[in-house]
Scaffold this motif. Structure first.
Motif: not given
Length: 442
Positions: A154-164, A278-285
């Motif tokens: 979820l940290n990665s998804s947060m990071f990449n939602m911001a990156r989006l 990257a957000l898709g990747g984070a959600m995959f994890l």
């Protein structure tokens, strides 16, 4: 029934948010990271607009990230010694001051390239302590140990939602009101993460009495991390991806303006596409319930990242470039987050800060070296051939890890037995054995 199953799956995907402290951290950090990405895009465009120099694009990235390489290991000692929330409060306040200073310089049209280089170095020094502490702090925020891997995802998804969101908004704002407003928004965004840290209810901090000096503690951390092959292999993978793969972000302004014939909004869309992937990747994890199989995932995703970069280097079509950025973002973040998850799972608690500081050093510390090299090479052979080489080096870098993966898995099996997920690991080992054994033995 389908709705119930879907609801249960969604709850499971976001299960770490059941911890109040982690939920606060997630929201506050998410808002602040949008501002951080806005500043990164604004600075890249500002530097290239002022100088037309690919080398200086690399130099700014170098100055902002090399302090992590220099001070990261010492930051890990601090993360294991001091109360982590207080360390983060200090780093966030200092980051706010840095962003505010930069915003004033740009809004008053007094900014010069040396200001950007100096303030980038200041932020890099702050981040050296912030990143290592933040990585180790996440463990304190999650109430259930089995939710740790989900929290990291979820940290990665947060990071990449911001990156989006951040680059897309920044690209639009730059074309309308200029870079200074983006920097000002970043300065204000730090209020959210400061508020979240203050509102947390944490257990009283108990300072661990350490008879060893900081230098000896640092040496012990190095010996532990690099003496255990699985930890060493994961840190090396992260370092190689950062060295060869991360420079693509430095070269993107050149692709946006000179190859795709666009403006700041084009750069924002490219970064946004990478962030969406990257957000898709984070959600995959996040939807994965076990760390089993992450070694294989690292191999496939590092190959995907490398091939996507090579294909992007040839593209002169905007839509195709967006699609390739999406794949590169997916491959990069899944590789990095998988390494992070495995490290957090197998590392001993009393050495977590030091090991995660080495992860941060590999992640952020190798990127500036790669950026400077990429910027220098691009000045001579062009950005397309430079990025082609970066992608190729990423694809071949994963070969040693792929060859040694069965041995590394056997080394971590006792750790997973202790953590209570040994049956799953045994299944994974048996499957891998079946795959690697000769046909006549199957």
């Amino acid at each position: 029934m389908a709705k119930v199953a879907l609801g249960g799956k969604l709850r499971d995907m976001f299960r770490a948010l059941r911890s109040r402290n982690y939920k606060l951290f997630f929201v506050g950090q998410g808002i602040s990271l949008i501002g951080t990405w806005m500043q990164q895009i604004a600075l890249s465009w500002l530097v290239y607009r002022l100088t037309d120099s690919v080398f200086l694009l690399g130099a700014v990235t170098f100055s902002s990230q090399i302090p992590t390489f220099l001070f990261g290991p010492f930051a890990g000692v601090a993360a294991d010694k001091f109360e982590r929330r207080k360390v983060l409060l200090v780093t966030q306040v200092l980051s706010m001051l840095q962003a505010s200073t930069l915003a004033v310089l740009v809004l008053t049209n007094t900014v010069e390239i040396w200001h950007i280089l100096a303030l980038s170095a200041v932020l890099g020094t702050i981040n050296a302590f912030d990143i290592a502490t933040r990585q180790a702090f996440v463990i304190e925020l999650v109430e259930k140990r089995e939710d740790v891997s989900n929290a990291i995802a979820l940290n990665s998804s947060m990071f990449n939602m911001a990156r989006l969101v951040g680059p897309t908004v920044a690209g639009l704002l730059i074309s309308v009101v200029g870079e200074g407003i983006c920097l000002l928004i970043n300065a204000v965004s730090y209020i959210a993460v400061l508020a979240s840290l203050i509102m947390m209810h944490l257990k009283p901090f108990e300072r661990v009495k350490q008879e060893r000096k900081a230098w000896q503690s640092l040496k012990d951390g190095f010996k532990y991390a690099f003496g255990f092959p699985p930890i060493r292999a994961l840190i090396v993978i992260v370092g190689l991806v950062s060295l060869f793969g991360m420079p693509f972000t430095v070269l993107l302004p050149v692709f946006a303006r000179d190859i795709l014939q666009g403006g700041a909004n084009t750069l924002g869309y490219l970064m946004g596409a990478s962030g969406f992937g990257a957000l898709g990747g984070a959600m995959f994890l996040a939807q994965r319930k076990s760390v089993v199989g992450l070694g294989k995932v690292i191999i496939y995703c590092m190959l995907l990242f490398g091939f996507a970069l090579m294909a992007f280097s040839f593209s002169e079509i905007f839509l195709l470039s967006l699609v390739l950025m999406l794949f590169s973002g997916f491959g990069m973040i899944v590789t990095m987050a998988s390494c992070n998850t495995l490290l957090q799972t197998i590392v001993e608690d009393d050495k977590r800060g030091r090991v995660m500081s080495l992860y941060a050093t590999a992640f952020m510390g190798m990127a500036p070296i790669g950026s400077m090299l990429a910027g220098s090479v691009a000045e001579h052979i062009g950005v397309a051939y430079t990025l082609l080489g970066c992608g190729f080096l990423c694809t071949i870098s994963v070969i040693p890890f792929a060859v040694n993966r069965p041995k590394l898995r056997q080394m971590v099996q006792p750790i997973y037995e202790r953590l209570g997920i040994a049956p799953e690991i045994a299944t994974g080992l048996q499957s891998a054995s079946n795959l690697t054994s000769p046909p006549e033995d199957r």
